[in-house]
Design a protein around this motif. Structure first.
Motif, PDB file in Angstrom:
ATOM      1  N   GLN A  71     -19.276-123.955 -28.061  1.00 49.42           N
ATOM      2  CA  GLN A  71     -18.352-124.699 -27.215  1.00 49.42           C
ATOM      3  C   GLN A  71     -17.011-123.987 -27.272  1.00 49.42           C
ATOM      4  N   TYR A  72     -16.548-123.562 -26.117  1.00 53.84           N
ATOM      5  CA  TYR A  72     -15.325-122.786 -26.030  1.00 53.84           C
ATOM      6  C   TYR A  72     -14.139-123.666 -25.663  1.00 53.84           C
ATOM      7  N   CYS A  73     -13.037-123.454 -26.360  1.00 54.31           N
ATOM      8  CA  CYS A  73     -11.811-124.215 -26.111  1.00 54.31           C
ATOM      9  C   CYS A  73     -10.685-123.273 -25.690  1.00 54.31           C
ATOM     10  N   SER A  74      -9.710-123.853 -25.027  1.00 57.73           N
ATOM     11  CA  SER A  74      -8.531-123.098 -24.591  1.00 57.73           C
ATOM     12  C   SER A  74      -7.558-122.940 -25.758  1.00 57.73           C
ATOM     13  N   PHE A  75      -6.597-122.084 -25.555  1.00 63.23           N
ATOM     14  CA  PHE A  75      -5.480-122.003 -26.496  1.00 63.23           C
ATOM     15  C   PHE A  75      -4.681-123.306 -26.366  1.00 63.23           C
TER      16      PHE A  75
ATOM     17  N   ILE B 246     -13.378-125.611 -22.337  1.00 63.72           N
ATOM     18  CA  ILE B 246     -13.388-124.903 -21.060  1.00 63.72           C
ATOM     19  C   ILE B 246     -14.724-124.238 -20.743  1.00 63.72           C
ATOM     20  N   GLY B 247     -15.670-124.327 -21.659  1.00 60.30           N
ATOM     21  CA  GLY B 247     -16.970-123.729 -21.369  1.00 60.30           C
ATOM     22  C   GLY B 247     -17.945-123.873 -22.502  1.00 60.30           C
ATOM     23  N   ARG B 248     -19.189-123.449 -22.216  1.00 56.02           N
ATOM     24  CA  ARG B 248     -20.269-123.486 -23.204  1.00 56.02           C
ATOM     25  C   ARG B 248     -21.204-122.314 -22.980  1.00 56.02           C
TER      26      ARG B 248
ATOM     27  N   VAL C 103     -11.282-121.253 -32.660  1.00 59.42           N
ATOM     28  CA  VAL C 103     -11.723-122.652 -32.734  1.00 59.42           C
ATOM     29  C   VAL C 103     -13.049-122.891 -32.007  1.00 59.42           C
ATOM     30  N   THR C 104     -13.792-121.834 -31.751  1.00 63.58           N
ATOM     31  CA  THR C 104     -15.086-121.996 -31.106  1.00 63.58           C
ATOM     32  C   THR C 104     -15.999-122.797 -32.017  1.00 63.58           C
ATOM     33  N   LYS C 105     -16.638-123.825 -31.462  1.00 61.01           N
ATOM     34  CA  LYS C 105     -17.563-124.660 -32.227  1.00 61.01           C
ATOM     35  C   LYS C 105     -18.977-124.154 -31.990  1.00 61.01           C
ATOM     36  N   GLU C 106     -19.798-124.240 -33.028  1.00 59.79           N
ATOM     37  CA  GLU C 106     -21.159-123.727 -32.966  1.00 59.79           C
ATOM     38  C   GLU C 106     -22.131-124.798 -33.470  1.00 59.79           C
ATOM     39  N   PHE C 107     -23.213-125.007 -32.727  1.00 57.06           N
ATOM     40  CA  PHE C 107     -24.231-125.989 -33.091  1.00 57.06           C
ATOM     41  C   PHE C 107     -25.609-125.373 -32.902  1.00 57.06           C
TER      42      PHE C 107
END
Length: 170
Positions: free
Chosen positions: A89-93, A108-110, A141-145
């Motif tokens: 899961q991608y986040c913005s600054f 902002i994306g996946r 801060v990219t989240k990973e699952f």
């Protein structure tokens, strides 16, 4: 080909449950799905790429999920695909928000990567919001699952779940 129950008669399927000694109309194992509903979950696309533990989880999920729906839905459903995936899961600054007076980050994306039992990977799907690019991703801060992704066809529509345990899916 993968298809829902061969016998789509409500009464016919109920008779098959009763023939198997399932008077409560609940499946107990993947073999019940094959005998009663007429499809082999082991032939679901992606199944061959799972580890033995992931295959066991998939079978348990299929039984549990099919038991959670009514008979009218059961006779229309089958798993279309199954994959063990890693999702990013991608986040913005951080961006200043005037209304709440603090910095916030937006998702902002996946991206989904298929993880195969043989150690190989395959890009499955990636998207970014229309106005965003790779440069907008704050990689710190990219989240990973990781989870089993099961795509079902039921009642003429597609639905998919994150499966982390036989009775834990959303």
């Amino acid at each position: 080909m993968y298809k829902p129950t061969i016998n789509t008669s409500y009464k016919g399927v109920c008779r098959l449950y009763e023939t198997c000694g399932r008077s409560d109309y609940c499946l107990r194992a993947a073999e019940d799905i094959l005998f009663i509903h007429g499809f082999d979950i082991r032939k679901t696309p992606g199944y061959e790429d799972l580890t033995s533990d992931q295959k066991d989880l998939f079978a348990a999920h299929c039984v549990k999920y099919m038991n959670s729906v009514g008979m009218n839905t059961k006779i229309t459903m089958y798993p279309k695909t199954v994959h063990f995936v890693r999702e990013y899961q991608y986040c913005s600054f951080p961006e200043w928000d005037e209304e709440i007076q603090k910095n916030i980050r937006w998702q902002i994306g996946r991206e989904w990567i298929i993880l195969k039992a043989n150690g190989r990977t395959k890009k499955f799907k990636k998207y970014l919001d229309d106005d965003r690019t790779e440069a907008d991703i704050d990689k710190t801060v990219t989240k990973e699952f990781e989870y089993l992704r099961v795509d079902w066809r039921q009642n003429g529509t597609n639905v998919w779940f994150h499966v982390t345990a036989p009775d834990e899916y959303y």
